[in-house]
Motif scaffolding. Structure first.
Motif, PDB file in Angstrom:
ATOM      1  N   LEU A 220      -6.221  23.013  -8.957  1.00 44.82           N
ATOM      2  CA  LEU A 220      -5.656  21.874  -9.668  1.00 44.82           C
ATOM      3  C   LEU A 220      -4.719  22.279 -10.802  1.00 44.82           C
ATOM      4  N   SER A 221      -5.073  23.295 -11.531  1.00 42.57           N
ATOM      5  CA  SER A 221      -4.237  23.708 -12.657  1.00 42.57           C
ATOM      6  C   SER A 221      -2.877  24.202 -12.170  1.00 42.57           C
ATOM      7  N   ALA A 222      -2.881  25.028 -11.137  1.00 42.74           N
ATOM      8  CA  ALA A 222      -1.621  25.556 -10.602  1.00 42.74           C
ATOM      9  C   ALA A 222      -0.758  24.431 -10.041  1.00 42.74           C
ATOM     10  N   GLY A 223      -1.380  23.467  -9.375  1.00 44.07           N
ATOM     11  CA  GLY A 223      -0.636  22.353  -8.820  1.00 44.07           C
ATOM     12  C   GLY A 223      -0.051  21.454  -9.896  1.00 44.07           C
ATOM     13  N   ALA A 286      -7.762  18.961 -20.354  1.00 41.45           N
ATOM     14  CA  ALA A 286      -7.229  19.083 -18.993  1.00 41.45           C
ATOM     15  C   ALA A 286      -7.681  20.377 -18.339  1.00 41.45           C
ATOM     16  N   ALA A 287      -7.709  21.456 -19.101  1.00 42.15           N
ATOM     17  CA  ALA A 287      -8.112  22.746 -18.531  1.00 42.15           C
ATOM     18  C   ALA A 287      -9.556  22.692 -18.032  1.00 42.15           C
ATOM     19  N   ASP A 288     -10.419  22.065 -18.815  1.00 42.22           N
ATOM     20  CA  ASP A 288     -11.818  21.925 -18.412  1.00 42.22           C
ATOM     21  C   ASP A 288     -11.924  21.056 -17.158  1.00 42.22           C
ATOM     22  N   TYR A 289     -11.168  19.981 -17.112  1.00 40.52           N
ATOM     23  CA  TYR A 289     -11.147  19.104 -15.939  1.00 40.52           C
ATOM     24  C   TYR A 289     -10.681  19.862 -14.704  1.00 40.52           C
ATOM     25  N   ALA A 293     -13.290  20.364 -11.612  1.00 40.05           N
ATOM     26  CA  ALA A 293     -13.026  19.481 -10.477  1.00 40.05           C
ATOM     27  C   ALA A 293     -12.408  20.199  -9.290  1.00 40.05           C
ATOM     28  N   ALA A 294     -11.977  21.425  -9.452  1.00 34.71           N
ATOM     29  CA  ALA A 294     -11.280  22.137  -8.378  1.00 34.71           C
ATOM     30  C   ALA A 294     -12.259  22.638  -7.318  1.00 34.71           C
ATOM     31  N   SER A 295     -11.936  22.389  -6.065  1.00 32.39           N
ATOM     32  CA  SER A 295     -12.770  22.904  -4.973  1.00 32.39           C
ATOM     33  C   SER A 295     -12.660  24.416  -4.849  1.00 32.39           C
ATOM     34  N   ALA A 296     -11.664  25.006  -5.511  1.00 30.42           N
ATOM     35  CA  ALA A 296     -11.503  26.462  -5.471  1.00 30.42           C
ATOM     36  C   ALA A 296     -12.778  27.182  -5.898  1.00 30.42           C
ATOM     37  N   ARG A 297     -13.571  26.559  -6.761  1.00 28.85           N
ATOM     38  CA  ARG A 297     -14.796  27.196  -7.258  1.00 28.85           C
ATOM     39  C   ARG A 297     -15.880  27.310  -6.195  1.00 28.85           C
ATOM     40  N   VAL A 298     -15.798  26.459  -5.139  1.00 29.56           N
ATOM     41  CA  VAL A 298     -16.920  26.388  -4.199  1.00 29.56           C
ATOM     42  C   VAL A 298     -16.526  26.608  -2.743  1.00 29.56           C
ATOM     43  N   ARG A 318      -0.068  24.553  -4.872  1.00 30.05           N
ATOM     44  CA  ARG A 318      -0.108  26.003  -5.065  1.00 30.05           C
ATOM     45  C   ARG A 318      -1.512  26.528  -4.754  1.00 30.05           C
ATOM     46  N   LEU A 319      -1.559  27.745  -4.251  1.00 35.70           N
ATOM     47  CA  LEU A 319      -2.825  28.396  -3.936  1.00 35.70           C
ATOM     48  C   LEU A 319      -2.804  29.770  -4.579  1.00 35.70           C
TER      49      LEU A 319
END
Length: 376
Positions: A220-223, A286-289, A293-298, A318-319
């Motif tokens: 999410l952050s990169a996007g 926003a950084a915490d969100y 919330a990013a699926s990248a973690r799981v 972005r990935l």
């Protein structure tokens, strides 16, 4: 495939290696747990439609490309997804008719479709996939996120990329109602993040048997930062106008919760998430969100067959290398990357409705890994 190289040693591989764009680093594939190339029989080559080699052009044309009229019958239901605040989401459901000779509704493969940011169950890609899945014999649930499709009054909360539990609540509701035996989740963009996050958090939990995500916003952050790049500001302004309009509607409906005064100008998606989403949805900033919330973690914990379609010329998805490595390392995930396709467009050279390559690929993949639509 002109865009897919077979590995030199084993015919079984995990992430499809494609000709890289000039500004893309070399990307290699890793072994996959698929037992034979028959497992890839659902996958066809993606060749962009003539004149649509540019990611921006694909994205914009794909959003407006004419489609057949959507005339499938459906039932509408507001499903409660949060017992604490009573939030409900609107679902449009297409249940295959029962006959004496046919299977019960619950035995059929049921697809739950989740749209992208500021989309709805009426988004053209959602309707297109619905018609294709219906023709294949599947049940389809077109789920709206909270507040979408003019349902702002049904929830006191905002919607955001972390409420994956809403998808799970919809699945649970219809499983209890119809005794669903097999459910496949499909998400586009933000919806892709939601379905990947849900299965990453919950593991292999029946009746969910498969997942497909098209251009998912996994990082999410990169996007968010990509949307703020000069070449993508048009997309960002489009989202911001709609998001701010929705926030003002929520404030009018729930003035005891939301305050529009003092918000000030919002000039980026990150600023919107910082000033509004974080404040009203329980995040520090926003950084915490983006992190929570990013699926990248799981994605490393996903335990059901999962397809991820990703175009390397997607303007704003972005990935990160770390996330891509996690996807490639997970034997349950099939990552298909193409040089072209834009954002959730994938208009190919095939004639008629077959021009929508991603929708065709998703349905073929889900039937491949889930079995026949009728459960036979």
């Amino acid at each position: 495939f002109s865009w897919m190289h077979k590995p030199p040693i084993s015919p079984h591989f995990k992430a499809f290696v494609i000709p890289n764009l000039p500004d893309q680093p070399a990307q290699r594939s890793a072994p996959i747990s698929l037992e034979s190339e028959d497992s890839l029989a659902w996958l066809t080559e993606f060749t962009p439609r003539r004149g649509l080699l540019n990611g921006h052009v694909q994205t914009i044309v794909g959003n407006y490309f004419p489609r057949p009229a959507f005339r499938l019958p459906f039932e509408t239901e507001a499903v409660e997804v949060d017992t604490l605040d009573g939030s409900r989401v609107v679902c449009h459901c297409h249940w295959q008719p029962e006959t004496d000779a046919g299977p019960e509704v619950g035995r059929r493969l049921t697809l739950v479709l989740v749209h992208g940011l500021e989309g709805s169950s009426d988004s053209r890609y959602i309707q297109g996939l619905t018609m294709r899945a219906w023709a294949a014999g599947c049940n389809v649930v077109r789920m709206n996120m909270r507040n979408c499709n003019d349902s702002d009054a049904l929830s006191p909360t905002l919607y955001h990329s972390g409420i994956s539990g809403d998808v799970g609540a919809v699945v649970q509701h219809y499983t209890q109602r119809f005794g669903l035996e097999r459910v496949a989740l499909v998400g586009y963009s933000m919806g892709g993040n939601l379905v990947l996050k849900l299965v990453g958090e919950s593991g292999a939990r029946p009746p969910i048997c498969a997942v497909a995500a098209v251009c998912p916003a996994i990082d999410l952050s990169a996007g968010s930062d990509a949307l703020h790049e000069p070449a993508n500001r048009l997309y960002e302004w489009h989202f911001l106008r709609r998001l701010m309009r929705r926030f003002r509607r929520k404030a009018a409906l729930f003035p005891h919760i939301y305050e529009t005064r003092g918000v000030g100008p919002v000039r980026s998606l990150r600023e919107f998430d910082d000033k509004i989403v974080a404040r009203y949805c329980g995040f520090r900033d926003a950084a915490d969100y983006y992190y929570r919330a990013a699926s990248a973690r799981v994605v490393d914990r996903i335990a059901v067959p999962t397809l991820i379609l990703r175009a390397l010329d997607d303007p704003f998805i972005r990935l990160t290398p770390e996330t891509r490595a996690a996807l490639v390392a997970n034997p349950q995930i099939t990552l298909v990357e193409t040089p072209h396709g834009g954002h959730c467009a994938y208009l190919c050279q095939d004639a008629g409705d077959e021009i929508h390559w991603a929708e065709s690929s998703v349905v073929r993949f889900l039937l491949q890994v889930s079995g026949p639509a009728d459960g036979s």
